[in-house]
Design a protein around this motif. Structure first.
Motif, PDB file in Angstrom:
ATOM      1  N   ASP A 133       0.473  -1.369  -0.092  1.00 38.03           N
ATOM      2  CA  ASP A 133      -0.132   0.100   0.217  1.00 38.03           C
ATOM      3  C   ASP A 133       0.899   1.347   0.297  1.00 38.03           C
ATOM      4  N   GLY A 165      -3.553  -4.639   0.178  1.00 36.12           N
ATOM      5  CA  GLY A 165      -3.097  -5.429   1.581  1.00 36.12           C
ATOM      6  C   GLY A 165      -1.719  -6.102   0.666  1.00 36.12           C
ATOM      7  N   LYS A 167       1.636  -8.343   1.138  1.00 36.14           N
ATOM      8  CA  LYS A 167       2.707  -7.770   1.481  1.00 36.14           C
ATOM      9  C   LYS A 167       4.261  -9.138   0.898  1.00 36.14           C
TER      10      LYS A 167
END
Length: 257
Positions: A133, A165, A167
């Protein structure tokens, strides 16, 4: 006495490895293969350039001016690259832009230097970016400030995903927006050589025949950066743990002959 003709052949060092270690060895071999080979030649059917982000450092950072570096605080991978003065996200995006221009030139039968802004708007493949993000917000803000002007590349040809979101690399594939994937032609995935074997492992969305893996270190020999040995070794060691931790799919590794 055993018949020598029936004695089993000695096992090779690779055959003696555990499955987990064999996956790491496969990654090392693929890195070497990518590093030795020539970059793929652009083709007119390269319809999407997917630039995979690196550690979340300001996309505009070049480490050429002393001062504070903007990055996602708490991101240890970013802190490590700042110490090394490496900005993989910027370098990968620059390569993506270069590829997009070359494809546009091929489609129009022009030299790259002859391309006009309108040529790029009508004939360049889109560049897709889906990152953490923080990195999405950073690139969007920089584009709004005119960051792409220095490359002569139109902002409307860069698609930044919504904040999803994300990662890690596996997330980038799992959360790939199907609407941006062209129905025909190739998807070119740009990343560092040391990262591309993991990218191939993570790919469970795109047919292998439609994907071109493109190393970001190629290009202008004067600007060529060596593959960071420490990061490559860390990458190799991490593959078994990533599979165990489900950030890479199991049974996905296809060993290279």
């Amino acid at each position: 006495m055993r018949n020598p003709d029936r004695m089993p052949s000695p096992m090779t060092p690779e055959e003696k490895m555990t499955p987990e270690r064999r996956k790491s060895w496969g990654a090392l071999k693929e890195m070497a293969e990518i590093g030795r080979g020539e970059a793929p030649e652009p083709a007119q059917d390269w319809n999407l350039i997917w630039v995979l982000s690196g550690p979340p450092i300001d996309i505009a950072e070049r480490f050429d001016i002393a001062g504070e570096v903007l990055f996602e605080h708490g991101a240890s991978d970013a802190e490590g690259d700042i110490k090394r003065r490496i900005n993989e996200s910027r370098e990968r995006l620059e390569m993506g832009i270069s590829i997009a221009k070359r494809v546009a030139a091929l489609r129009l039968g022009k030299e790259e230097g002859e391309l006009t802004p309108e040529d790029l708007k009508t004939s360049s493949p889109d560049i897709y970016w889906n990152a953490r993000d923080w990195a999405n917000d950073n690139l969007s803000a920089r584009i709004a400030e005119g960051f792409l002007d220095q490359y002569g590349f139109p902002a409307e040809k860069v698609i930044v995903s919504p904040n999803l979101g994300i990662k890690n690399t596996r997330d980038q594939f799992e959360k790939l927006e199907e609407a941006v994937v062209p129905t025909e032609g190739k998807v070119v995935i740009v990343s560092d050589t040391y990262h591309l074997p993991r990218v191939e492992l993570a790919n469970d969305k795109l047919d292998e025949g439609r994907v071109v893996f493109y190393p970001s270190e190629t290009g202008d020999p004067k600007k060529k950066r060596r593959i960071p040995v420490a990061k490559a070794l860390d990458e190799i060691r991490s593959i078994p743990e990533r599979i165990k931790g489900k950030t890479l799919p199991k049974n996905k590794w296809r060993e290279k002959e």
